[in-house]
Motif scaffolding. Sequence first.
Motif: not given
Length: 523
Positions: A7-12, A42-45, A49-55, A88-94
Amino acid sequence: MRFIMQVTSKAVVGREVAYRDWYKSYHLSDVLTLPGFKSATLDRQLGENENATGGFIARYEVEAETPAAAMQALGAAWPSMRHTEDTDADGTRVEFLVREAVESAKDVVEQVSDHDVSSYRDKILARALRTIQSPQVVRARQLAAMRFRWVLRDDPPDEAWSSFDAMMDEYVFNNALKAANADPNYPEVMLNYAMPHQWHGIHVPGSRVNGDNCDNAYRLIPIDGKANFRLEGRRAAYGPSDVTFTLVGNWEMTKTLAGLEGSSLEYGPDGRFVITIGPDPANGKPNHIQSRPGAVMLFVRDSLGDWDQQPNEMRIQRLDPPDAPPMTDQQIAERAAELIIDSVPQVYWYLKYIHGSPNAFPQLIKSDTAGGLSTQRGNAASAILADDEAMILTFDPCGVNYFSVICQDYWWITMDYGQITSSRNTAQSALNEDGTVTYVVCGQDPGVHNWIDTAGLHNVVLNVRLQGLPTELEKEPLITSRIVKLRDLDASLPAGMRRATAEQRTAEIAERMRQVAERYARI
């Protein structure tokens, strides 16, 4: 059966820490109370340059009869779980992968070849992923979407417009991949026209457009009409049913300049082969493609008539010195933006053609009339089916090594062919007693082996291909189609047509998922 549910998701924006805390403190434990959900991580996406994306990427080990059963259990429990407003409701993928397939695919990657595939593919993927975020490409996507909406107007049904943005995602990434590997001075062999998948921990977006074939491994190699190139390859022990090398003169891959058919390819005793590409004629030299002015790509199709077959390994070498430095990120973004805008008319033409006469499948034609292969017969047309209707397709495969029927959405893009039987090829089809083959196209399982699943869509595209035919045929293969009510289906089918139980269908889907996971780990 054991799966990995990813499950890929994203925070507001601005709520990443709170979202991660909710996920780790509440959500993972809620999901793990469900039967069959064994463990979770659970891992950060991370981005450039290894920067966090909020995902975030959550991976669950699941034991269930099918992925659909796992999703049904999750959906039933969802209202009682603890939720957050930080998603972020638009950022979820299963996505689902068969665990055994993932593990065996890793072994395949470690053993695959003496070519360093991962390094150059990772490099091109990184370029393409940067490119789709560039201002030039973001703007080009907006313009292309606007033009599609202008010219299509009210043609697509509502169910098609609901997937328009997903189509645009794949259309843009397809062109970004082409631009990222567009320089014939520094050519590489790059996969394109593929479904979304994982590669060495990277989520690779889909790049499917213009009637992609889920049986094909498509590789693109930048070529010009003046330099000399050497393509080295090796055929696997269980290699493709057919392979073709087509020199094309446009970025939509529809302008054929020259080519080499698999039946003419000469191999060494160990399965290795060398193809030369250059402006000089062959003059009797085997495995040579004479390039032409205006050439842009060598378009390679490995056709897998059995999904356990492995595509050929390949690497490309430019024999002449480069005449320019490598393209910069700016130049790649500009090229991608240009392709995104310029390819709109070609996609529009295809959509108008395939939706021109619904529910009346046309006869098969030589595919080189529309950018395909001279030894292929094929065609595509739309089917508009009510919930209680099915289309019956029958044709003579003429004894070829490769044939297929593929169901695609309104935008002429394949569906998730690992998780549903939206396609069937030579190995996946059961012939009739007279040597013909019949398929049933509908949205619910009719209990026959040759079911083409529309995934519940009512307006779909059907693509039929026969590949490896002689250049000239005494008699062209004929195809028939008709629409019937599901209640009348049994009486309309050929005698002795193979049936399929629910248990057999479940096993078939599991096998397809394994094969797809292994394929994308190899190439």
